[in-house]
Design a protein around this motif. Structure first.
Motif, PDB file in Angstrom:
ATOM      1  N   PRO A 203       9.960 -23.218  46.067  1.00  0.00           N
ATOM      2  CA  PRO A 203       9.955 -21.765  46.253  1.00  0.00           C
ATOM      3  C   PRO A 203       9.138 -21.295  47.463  1.00  0.00           C
ATOM      4  O   PRO A 203       9.365 -20.195  47.962  1.00  0.00           O
ATOM      5  N   ASP A 204       8.226 -22.141  47.961  1.00  0.00           N
ATOM      6  CA  ASP A 204       7.406 -21.740  49.117  1.00  0.00           C
ATOM      7  C   ASP A 204       7.942 -22.309  50.437  1.00  0.00           C
ATOM      8  O   ASP A 204       7.325 -22.122  51.482  1.00  0.00           O
ATOM      9  N   HIS A 205       9.086 -22.963  50.406  1.00  0.00           N
ATOM     10  CA  HIS A 205       9.644 -23.577  51.613  1.00  0.00           C
ATOM     11  C   HIS A 205      10.593 -22.588  52.298  1.00  0.00           C
ATOM     12  O   HIS A 205      11.808 -22.701  52.244  1.00  0.00           O
ATOM     13  N   VAL A 206       9.989 -21.609  52.960  1.00  0.00           N
ATOM     14  CA  VAL A 206      10.720 -20.484  53.545  1.00  0.00           C
ATOM     15  C   VAL A 206      11.783 -20.942  54.536  1.00  0.00           C
ATOM     16  O   VAL A 206      12.912 -20.443  54.530  1.00  0.00           O
ATOM     17  N   ALA A 207      11.464 -21.914  55.387  1.00  0.00           N
ATOM     18  CA  ALA A 207      12.427 -22.365  56.408  1.00  0.00           C
ATOM     19  C   ALA A 207      13.677 -22.953  55.762  1.00  0.00           C
ATOM     20  O   ALA A 207      14.802 -22.657  56.185  1.00  0.00           O
ATOM     21  N   SER A 208      13.510 -23.770  54.732  1.00  0.00           N
ATOM     22  CA  SER A 208      14.669 -24.364  54.071  1.00  0.00           C
ATOM     23  C   SER A 208      15.473 -23.323  53.298  1.00  0.00           C
ATOM     24  O   SER A 208      16.704 -23.383  53.281  1.00  0.00           O
ATOM     25  N   ILE A 209      14.795 -22.384  52.676  1.00  0.00           N
ATOM     26  CA  ILE A 209      15.507 -21.311  51.976  1.00  0.00           C
ATOM     27  C   ILE A 209      16.376 -20.554  52.977  1.00  0.00           C
ATOM     28  O   ILE A 209      17.549 -20.270  52.723  1.00  0.00           O
ATOM     29  N   ARG A 210      15.821 -20.276  54.152  1.00  0.00           N
ATOM     30  CA  ARG A 210      16.549 -19.556  55.200  1.00  0.00           C
ATOM     31  C   ARG A 210      17.788 -20.346  55.646  1.00  0.00           C
ATOM     32  O   ARG A 210      18.865 -19.780  55.826  1.00  0.00           O
ATOM     33  N   VAL A 211      17.650 -21.663  55.804  1.00  0.00           N
ATOM     34  CA  VAL A 211      18.793 -22.503  56.189  1.00  0.00           C
ATOM     35  C   VAL A 211      19.891 -22.406  55.127  1.00  0.00           C
ATOM     36  O   VAL A 211      21.065 -22.201  55.451  1.00  0.00           O
ATOM     37  N   LEU A 212      19.521 -22.549  53.868  1.00  0.00           N
ATOM     38  CA  LEU A 212      20.514 -22.511  52.791  1.00  0.00           C
ATOM     39  C   LEU A 212      21.212 -21.154  52.726  1.00  0.00           C
ATOM     40  O   LEU A 212      22.431 -21.073  52.513  1.00  0.00           O
ATOM     41  N   GLU A 213      20.461 -20.084  52.961  1.00  0.00           N
ATOM     42  CA  GLU A 213      21.071 -18.750  52.986  1.00  0.00           C
ATOM     43  C   GLU A 213      22.031 -18.615  54.174  1.00  0.00           C
ATOM     44  O   GLU A 213      23.120 -18.050  54.048  1.00  0.00           O
ATOM     45  N   LYS A 214      21.622 -19.158  55.313  1.00  0.00           N
ATOM     46  CA  LYS A 214      22.448 -19.089  56.530  1.00  0.00           C
ATOM     47  C   LYS A 214      23.806 -19.760  56.351  1.00  0.00           C
ATOM     48  O   LYS A 214      24.797 -19.328  56.929  1.00  0.00           O
ATOM     49  N   ILE A 215      23.856 -20.828  55.544  1.00  0.00           N
ATOM     50  CA  ILE A 215      25.126 -21.538  55.345  1.00  0.00           C
ATOM     51  C   ILE A 215      25.890 -20.993  54.138  1.00  0.00           C
ATOM     52  O   ILE A 215      26.880 -21.575  53.721  1.00  0.00           O
ATOM     53  N   GLY A 216      25.429 -19.878  53.587  1.00  0.00           N
ATOM     54  CA  GLY A 216      26.179 -19.179  52.545  1.00  0.00           C
ATOM     55  C   GLY A 216      25.713 -19.403  51.122  1.00  0.00           C
ATOM     56  O   GLY A 216      26.328 -18.892  50.179  1.00  0.00           O
ATOM     57  N   MET A 217      24.625 -20.136  50.932  1.00  0.00           N
ATOM     58  CA  MET A 217      24.144 -20.346  49.566  1.00  0.00           C
ATOM     59  C   MET A 217      23.405 -19.101  49.066  1.00  0.00           C
ATOM     60  O   MET A 217      22.767 -18.406  49.843  1.00  0.00           O
ATOM     61  N   GLN A 218      23.533 -18.879  47.764  1.00  0.00           N
ATOM     62  CA  GLN A 218      22.863 -17.750  47.135  1.00  0.00           C
ATOM     63  C   GLN A 218      22.051 -18.240  45.945  1.00  0.00           C
ATOM     64  O   GLN A 218      22.368 -19.286  45.370  1.00  0.00           O
ATOM     65  N   PRO A 219      21.014 -17.486  45.568  1.00  0.00           N
ATOM     66  CA  PRO A 219      20.203 -17.895  44.417  1.00  0.00           C
ATOM     67  C   PRO A 219      21.074 -18.057  43.177  1.00  0.00           C
ATOM     68  O   PRO A 219      21.954 -17.245  42.913  1.00  0.00           O
ATOM     69  N   PHE A 220      20.839 -19.140  42.441  1.00  0.00           N
ATOM     70  CA  PHE A 220      21.628 -19.446  41.252  1.00  0.00           C
ATOM     71  C   PHE A 220      20.732 -19.518  40.019  1.00  0.00           C
ATOM     72  O   PHE A 220      21.154 -19.206  38.922  1.00  0.00           O
ATOM     73  N   GLY A 221      19.498 -19.946  40.206  1.00  0.00           N
ATOM     74  CA  GLY A 221      18.595 -20.069  39.068  1.00  0.00           C
ATOM     75  C   GLY A 221      17.335 -20.807  39.459  1.00  0.00           C
ATOM     76  O   GLY A 221      17.035 -20.982  40.643  1.00  0.00           O
ATOM     77  N   LEU A 222      16.594 -21.231  38.443  1.00  0.00           N
ATOM     78  CA  LEU A 222      15.354 -21.968  38.642  1.00  0.00           C
ATOM     79  C   LEU A 222      15.460 -23.290  37.894  1.00  0.00           C
ATOM     80  O   LEU A 222      16.174 -23.395  36.896  1.00  0.00           O
ATOM     81  N   LEU A 223      14.757 -24.296  38.400  1.00  0.00           N
ATOM     82  CA  LEU A 223      14.728 -25.591  37.732  1.00  0.00           C
ATOM     83  C   LEU A 223      13.280 -26.040  37.650  1.00  0.00           C
ATOM     84  O   LEU A 223      12.620 -26.224  38.674  1.00  0.00           O
ATOM     85  N   ASP A 224      12.791 -26.176  36.434  1.00  0.00           N
ATOM     86  CA  ASP A 224      11.409 -26.588  36.215  1.00  0.00           C
ATOM     87  C   ASP A 224      11.331 -28.116  36.306  1.00  0.00           C
ATOM     88  O   ASP A 224      11.261 -28.817  35.309  1.00  0.00           O
ATOM     89  N   ASP A 225      11.382 -28.611  37.540  1.00  0.00           N
ATOM     90  CA  ASP A 225      11.536 -30.050  37.767  1.00  0.00           C
ATOM     91  C   ASP A 225      10.252 -30.753  38.197  1.00  0.00           C
ATOM     92  O   ASP A 225      10.225 -31.977  38.287  1.00  0.00           O
ATOM     93  N   VAL A 226       9.203 -29.992  38.471  1.00  0.00           N
ATOM     94  CA  VAL A 226       7.948 -30.606  38.909  1.00  0.00           C
ATOM     95  C   VAL A 226       6.833 -30.152  37.966  1.00  0.00           C
ATOM     96  O   VAL A 226       6.401 -29.008  38.031  1.00  0.00           O
TER      97      VAL A 226
END
Length: 176
Positions: free
Chosen positions: A134-157
């Motif tokens: 959630p704090d990886h702003v650059a990667s979130i921006r990349v995923l948004e740029k290629i058309g991805m949208q928020p889908f949910g949360l995963l408590d994986d760590v």
């Protein structure tokens, strides 16, 4: 796989890539947002490479070794799409990790777009997911740029904020 307009070339990882894989995945800077931290040793790199090669053998696709077209012998990163277990659910996940020297040049966006072409046009997959801290702003921006949208949360760590799950649907099934 190669997009003719791309600055990059992609190929299936090979056993000889293990040192370059360790150099990228073992670098503390490329693991700033990885709760597990840098890859510890050559044995771990060999295990990951074997896993990727097994995915290629089983599914016919997986993470690519990524090179610049003008320097085909020098891997700058690894990425693409591959099956990944989101805890108990198996999803096709888009991911990437680049050497620091390749940061800030738009390569992650390029790889993401090319991976979605493979996923939707070649493989006919219905959807592709991305898992990001959630704090990886650059990667979130990349995923948004290629058309991805928020889908949910995963408590994986354990003990950390949940990861964000992003998703993009196949263009022809997006209206569902």
């Amino acid at each position: 796989m190669q997009n003719r307009h791309s600055r990059l070339s992609y190929r299936q990882p090979q056993p000889a890539d293990v040192q370059q894989l360790l150099a990228i995945f073992g670098d503390p800077q490329t693991n700033l947002f990885n709760p597990a931290g840098p890859m510890p040793d050559l044995a771990a790199a060999r295990r990951l490479l074997a896993h990727w090669m097994e995915q290629w053998a089983t599914h016919g696709y997986g993470w690519w070794a990524i090179v610049r077209k003008e320097a085909p012998g020098h891997i700058i990163g690894f990425g693409g799409i591959a099956p990944l277990n989101y805890l108990t659910q198996r999803r096709v996940n888009l991911g990437y990790r680049f050497a620091v020297e390749a940061w800030g040049q738009g390569y992650a966006t390029e790889v993401g777009r090319d991976a979605l072409v493979l996923a939707f046009e070649t493989l006919g997959l219905p959807e592709v997911f991305g898992l990001v801290r959630p704090d990886h702003v650059a990667s979130i921006r990349v995923l948004e740029k290629i058309g991805m949208q928020p889908f949910g949360l995963l408590d994986d760590v354990p003990g950390q904020a949940p990861s964000l799950v992003m998703r993009v649907c196949h263009p022809t099934t997006a209206q569902d």
